[in-house]
Design a protein around this motif. Structure first.
Motif, PDB file in Angstrom:
ATOM      1  N   TYR A 538       0.843  -1.195   0.000  1.00  0.00           N
ATOM      2  CA  TYR A 538       0.000   0.000   0.000  1.00  0.00           C
ATOM      3  C   TYR A 538       0.873   1.237   0.000  1.00  0.00           C
ATOM      4  CZ  TYR A 538      -3.018   3.719   1.763  1.00  0.00           C
ATOM      5  OH  TYR A 538      -3.680   4.907   1.918  1.00  0.00           O
ATOM      6  N   ARG A 539       0.601   2.146  -0.942  1.00  0.00           N
ATOM      7  CA  ARG A 539       1.351   3.392  -1.042  1.00  0.00           C
ATOM      8  C   ARG A 539       0.459   4.529  -0.539  1.00  0.00           C
ATOM      9  NH1 ARG A 539       6.426   1.588  -1.229  1.00  0.00           N
ATOM     10  NH2 ARG A 539       6.759   0.139  -2.963  1.00  0.00           N
ATOM     11  N   SER A 544      -2.840   3.959  -3.381  1.00  0.00           N
ATOM     12  CA  SER A 544      -2.969   2.885  -4.356  1.00  0.00           C
ATOM     13  C   SER A 544      -2.191   1.673  -3.856  1.00  0.00           C
ATOM     14  CB  SER A 544      -2.437   3.327  -5.719  1.00  0.00           C
ATOM     15  OG  SER A 544      -1.060   3.670  -5.625  1.00  0.00           O
ATOM     16  N   TYR A 545      -2.236   0.603  -4.640  1.00  0.00           N
ATOM     17  CA  TYR A 545      -1.523  -0.605  -4.233  1.00  0.00           C
ATOM     18  C   TYR A 545      -0.629  -1.096  -5.358  1.00  0.00           C
ATOM     19  CZ  TYR A 545      -4.747  -3.347  -7.126  1.00  0.00           C
ATOM     20  OH  TYR A 545      -5.447  -3.868  -8.175  1.00  0.00           O
ATOM     21  N   GLU A 546       0.405  -1.865  -4.945  1.00  0.00           N
ATOM     22  CA  GLU A 546       1.284  -2.546  -5.880  1.00  0.00           C
ATOM     23  C   GLU A 546       1.331  -4.011  -5.480  1.00  0.00           C
ATOM     24  OE1 GLU A 546       5.081  -0.732  -5.669  1.00  0.00           O
ATOM     25  OE2 GLU A 546       4.382   1.280  -6.223  1.00  0.00           O
ATOM     26  N   ALA A 548       3.633  -7.339  -5.239  1.00  0.00           N
ATOM     27  CA  ALA A 548       5.014  -7.827  -5.232  1.00  0.00           C
ATOM     28  C   ALA A 548       4.970  -9.341  -5.341  1.00  0.00           C
ATOM     29  CB  ALA A 548       5.729  -7.389  -3.964  1.00  0.00           C
ATOM     30  N   THR A 572      12.218  -3.660  -2.081  1.00  0.00           N
ATOM     31  CA  THR A 572      11.431  -2.443  -2.251  1.00  0.00           C
ATOM     32  C   THR A 572      11.590  -1.582  -1.022  1.00  0.00           C
ATOM     33  OG1 THR A 572       9.255  -1.595  -2.839  1.00  0.00           O
ATOM     34  CG2 THR A 572       9.304  -3.372  -1.244  1.00  0.00           C
ATOM     35  N   ASP A 578       3.206   3.850   4.328  1.00  0.00           N
ATOM     36  CA  ASP A 578       3.105   2.676   3.465  1.00  0.00           C
ATOM     37  C   ASP A 578       2.920   1.418   4.305  1.00  0.00           C
ATOM     38  OD1 ASP A 578       3.451   4.392   1.417  1.00  0.00           O
ATOM     39  OD2 ASP A 578       5.475   3.747   0.870  1.00  0.00           O
ATOM     40  N   TYR A 604      -7.797  -6.691  -3.201  1.00  0.00           N
ATOM     41  CA  TYR A 604      -6.817  -5.599  -3.247  1.00  0.00           C
ATOM     42  C   TYR A 604      -7.498  -4.266  -2.957  1.00  0.00           C
ATOM     43  CZ  TYR A 604      -4.266  -9.245  -5.789  1.00  0.00           C
ATOM     44  OH  TYR A 604      -3.673 -10.415  -6.170  1.00  0.00           O
TER      45      TYR A 604
END
Length: 647
Positions: A538-539, A544-546, A548, A572, A578, A604
């Protein structure tokens, strides 16, 4: 504190063993919590055997006591009630059914006969009254002819008397059989209110008893049922009027009758001022009245009712006799079977009853023999089941020790448990766990690697129950042992773990595992995945999300070469706000009662919606969305989620 797999009402988790430190590669590390030494396993096995023996003895004793109790109680009850009760019930049921059926049949016959007889009597009365009216009209026609012949003069008395006598004779012959009164006709009379010579001579009663008082009208009919056609026929007041009444006849007293009134020919007798639609106006209209007694019908119906009652009584007695004979044939084999059951109830499970017929009773005897054999086998199976339950309780206790003990636990309303880790400075770390079975195959772990490094692991074993629990325990132990040696090299930790597990794991079983190493000071995250679901990052800056998702196959598939070539490590950076989320597939694959999965994308998005909240609240909301989607459907897989957010 409450363990996630600890059933309600069970003893609390035993205290954690004293933490010891050992120097591994120059680093200070704690041995895995809950690790059980071979000596300890032997002690557990011996305790299990002793407990199983005690349970077997208790079960055998309880079974024997229950058998003696059942034998004594069953024997006393049988002697008290007697074997005749079944026969009596059978007889009563048969007799009751017969009485009800015959009574219904008799009632239907009686009602049908009632309708037929009274309707036929009305039909006959209408025909007779019309014939009588025709005779009177014929006499009127003769008088009219004589009147015209006399050319305005008086009709000779001899001719007038002959017409009256002929009419009376014809009416009498119509109402009798060879001058014998065999019909139900009570009287025939003519009413001519208009005094018109010479037709008024036809006025008066011409047959039967004289009515000495007014009649009590019970009912006036607008239609008549015709038995021949089975239909009702509407009556026209200009043709005939039918009524039921009670008349006072001279010499007979009160008599129930049908009264029929037919208007006479207006050409001879005049029309009169009245209207045939009005029952009270008939007194002013020339008409013929015919009364028929209906006492004979009531007498016939009474005789029919008596006959039906006699038939019901005779049929009931016959059925009772037949039922008693049948009941004896049925209950005699049952009595012998009851004796055999008492013998078995006393504990002789080898006793065999002998079927005496090929009907249902014989089948019952064969099934009883099969039951006693299965009962004997079930006693042994019961002991084995208790042994398995005891072994399951041991495995459950081992699993409790595998979950992190250096955390604060909070039970969730849905039966799951939240684990809060407060030892990671500058980070909010929490996890949620809820198994789908008594002993599940999921596990998570957060452990200190020293120098501000923390190992975080979430794994999912392919099997459930005791085998999955055992593989999970072995995996956790190995990861903790080798992680302190490789530190931030997450891929090397999984490589060595795989080499050790692949030699021990049962063929066909495997473990998907996601392992990450977090630097609490810099926020650097190093991670590797062994065939597990991708980690969600989570950013906070972009909300938003990424994903990994590193390359790698599950642990246990291959002892080394293939696994070592496919596994990769990635790094990362997590900034302030985050967070990372590790989870098992029980979240995206949660299904509702329509077999619809929650889905990866929805999961997500749920993480993004709640990631900025306090750690426990965020996890609770994500779990709540899963529960809302699942609804009343049963949880199909374990639920494990680990969330870490930087302050």
């Amino acid at each position: 504190m409450t363990s996630p797999t600890q059933p309600s009402g069970q003893p609390p988790r035993p205290p954690a063993p004293h933490r010891r430190t050992a120097n591994l590669g120059g680093k200070s590390a704690a041995p895995p919590r809950g690790h059980t030494s071979p000596g300890s396993l032997k002690t557990l096995d011996e305790n299990a055997s002793e407990e199983t023996a005690n349970r077997r003895s208790t079960a055998t004793s309880s079974t024997a006591t229950a058998s003696r109790s059942a034998s004594t109680g069953g024997s006393m009850k049988t002697k008290e009630l007697g074997h005749r009760r079944l026969r009596y019930r059978f007889m009563l049921v048969m007799a009751g059914v017969t009485v009800v059926v015959m009574a219904l049949l008799g009632t239907a016959v009686s009602l049908r006969a009632n309708t037929f007889l009274f309707s036929q009597k009305q039909h006959d009365g209408i025909e007779l009254s019309k014939v009588a009216a025709f005779i009177v009209n014929a006499a009127g026609d003769r008088l009219d002819h004589l009147l015209k012949k006399a050319e305005g003069g008086a009709i000779p008395a001899e001719d007038l008397n002959r017409v009256v006598e002929d009419m009376q004779s014809h009416l009498r012959r119509a109402a009798t059989w060879d001058n014998r009164k065999l019909s139900d006709i009570l009287s025939i009379s003519v009413s001519i209110p208009v005094q018109k010579y010479p037709f008024s001579r036809l006025n008066g009663p011409w047959y039967g008893e004289k009515e000495i008082a007014g009649a009590d009208i019970i009912r006036t009919y607008s239609d008549v049922f015709v038995p021949k056609t089975g239909e009702s026929f509407a009556l026209s007041s200009e043709s005939v009027a039918v009524s039921e009444l009670v008349a006072d006849k001279e010499g007979q007293g009160k008599v129930p009758i049908y009264r029929f009134k037919v208007p006479l020919d207006a050409r001879f007798f005049g029309k009169g001022p009245g209207n045939t639609d009005d029952p009270q106006a008939w007194n002013s209209i020339p008409h013929l009245r015919l009364d028929i007694e209906i006492t004979s019908i009531n007498r016939a119906l009474t005789n029919l009712t008596i006959a039906i009652v006699i038939i019901v009584v005779i049929a009931t007695l016959l059925v009772v006799g037949v039922a008693d004979w049948l009941a004896r044939r049925v209950t005699r084999p049952l009595e012998r079977l009851v004796v055999d059951m008492q013998i078995v109830a006393k504990g002789n499970l080898k006793h065999v009853t002998k079927p005496t017929s090929d009907d249902e009773i014989g089948v019952l005897a064969l099934e009883f023999n099969r039951m006693t054999t299965q009962l004997n086998e079930a006693q042994g199976a019961l002991v084995e089941q208790e042994k398995a339950e005891y072994e399951l309780s041991i495995a459950r206790e081992v699993q409790k020790q595998m979950l992190p003990l250096d955390s604060t636990t909070t039970p969730f309303p849905d039966g799951g448990t939240f684990y809060a880790f407060s030892r990671v400075p500058g980070w909010a770390v929490g996890a949620y766990y809820k198994g789908a079975k008594a002993v599940s195959g999921d596990y998570f772990d957060v452990f200190d690697l020293g120098n501000g490094l923390w190992g975080m692991c979430v794994a999912d074993v392919s099997g459930k129950g005791i085998p999955g629990s055992m593989v999970m325990a072995v995996t956790r132990t190995i990861v903790r042992l080798v992680a302190s040696k490789h530190l931030t090299r997450a891929n090397e930790t999984l490589k060595e773990t795989n080499r050790l597990i692949a030699k021990q794991i049962k063929r066909g079983m495997f473990v998907t595992c996601y392992y990450a190493v977090l630097d609490e000071r810099t926020g650097q995250l190093t991670y590797a995945s062994a065939g597990h679901n991708p980690m969600v990052l989570y950013r906070a800056a972009t909300k938003s999300y990424e994903l990994a998702s590193g390359k790698g196959i599950a642990l246990g598939f291959n002892e080394g070469p293939i696994f070592d070539r496919t596994i990769e490590m990635n790094t990362t950076q997590l900034a302030s706000g985050d967070g990372l989320v590790l989870y098992t597939d029980g979240f995206p694959e949660a299904m509702n009662d329509k077999s619809q999965e929650f889905g990866d994308e929805r999961f997500y998005e749920a993480v993004v919606r709640h990631a900025q909240l306090e750690n426990q609240l965020a996890i609770m909301n994500v779990v709540g969305e899963i529960a809302k989607h699942r609804g009343a459907a049963e949880q199909s897989d374990d639920l494990t989620i680990l969330m870490a957010t930087r302050a």
